[in-house]
Design an enzyme around this catalytic site. Structure first.
Site, PDB file in Angstrom:
ATOM      1  CG  ASP A 101      59.290 102.173  57.238  1.00 32.15           C
ATOM      2  OD1 ASP A 101      60.015 102.514  58.198  1.00 32.15           O
ATOM      3  OD2 ASP A 101      59.010 100.987  56.990  1.00 32.15           O
ATOM      4  CE  LYS A 164      57.886  98.905  54.093  1.00 28.03           C
ATOM      5  NZ  LYS A 164      57.211  99.801  55.075  1.00 28.03           N
ATOM      6  CE  LYS A 197      59.250  97.134  57.062  1.00 24.41           C
ATOM      7  NZ  LYS A 197      58.760  98.320  57.804  1.00 24.41           N
TER       8      LYS A 197
END
Length: 256
Positions: A101, A164, A197
């Site tokens: 991430d 995300k 996400k």
């Protein structure tokens, strides 16, 4: 779109798509051990745990193969610091991690330094292969729908597997408004593998259900699985377990 999804159904889906997260500055090996135990619930496993790079090897050793290990890079500042990001990625890969991430350099984007951002993302994608790459755009800091959409497009163009919302370290984390822009942009891209996400501030199953419904509206029911949908949270699991266990977790609107 299934607007009638019960909280119980939403809890089961949220559990299957949950990235159970511990990214506190003071995290210790004992904290990660506890996190990995929590990830294996009586109602089934989470999708992944998300930790600092230094804890990846410990988490991988503690978890069954079915639970993925994610870790953060260039986190949470999101500077144009390729050396740091690649070092983080190398540590994640060395520890047996499955997913990265990484924070998009959102301040550079806001300053109009698009070429730098694009180069950073391209280099990060190359360095992270074959790991799953989630690009955090820090939507709460981007302020406008145009910037949220642009950051999403840039992440997808660089080859991100997921886009995300947030690090969870800024005053504004995930919002339904930003999520809608991101999901619309993913859908418009035609990249049928790309996922979304939501992360930061999602604490109840009722909260999570709104994101599940939004994702379904834009990406379709077939996207409601951990290959294309994740929810990053630390406290959400408590409410999921309360709902699935028949306890006093989230309640249906109008039922109290």
């Amino acid at each position: 779109m299934n607007n009638n999804r019960t909280l119980h159904d939403a809890a089961r889906l949220a559990l299957a798509c949950l990235d159970l997260t511990s990214l506190n500055d003071a995290d210790t090996a004992a904290d990660i051990e506890a996190l990995c135990r929590r990830a294996q619930t009586a109602h089934g496993p989470v999708a992944a745990v998300c930790v600092w790079p230094r804890f990846v090897a410990q988490a991988r050793a503690a978890l069954p193969a079915g639970i993925r290990v994610a870790a953060v890079a260039n986190f949470p500042e999101g500077e144009v610091d390729l050396t740091r990001a690649v070092a983080d990625i190398e540590l994640i890969a060395l520890g047996g991690g499955d997913e990265v991430d990484v924070v998009l350099p959102y301040r550079a984007l806001m300053e109009g330094r698009r070429d730098e951002v694009a180069e950073f993302l391209s280099e990060v994608r190359e360095a992270s292969r074959p790991l799953v790459l989630k690009v955090i755009i820090e939507s709460g800091e981007l302020k406008t729908a145009e910037l949220v959409a642009e950051a999403t497009r840039m992440a997808l163009a660089a080859g991100a597997d997921f886009v995300k919302t947030s690090t969870g370290k800024t005053p504004v984390s995930a919002t339904l408004q930003a999520a809608g822009v991101m999901l619309k942009t993913i859908e418009a891209s035609g990249m049928r593998h790309a996922g979304f996400k939501a992360s930061g501030g999602i604490r109840t199953v009722a909260d999570a259900r709104e994101y599940l419904q939004l994702a379904e509206a834009w990406l379709g029911e077939a996207a409601l699985n951990p290959r294309r949908l994740r929810i990053g949270a630390s406290g959400l699991l408590n409410d999921i377990e309360a709902v699935l266990g028949g306890g006093a977790g989230s309640v249906e609107p109008g039922s109290y």
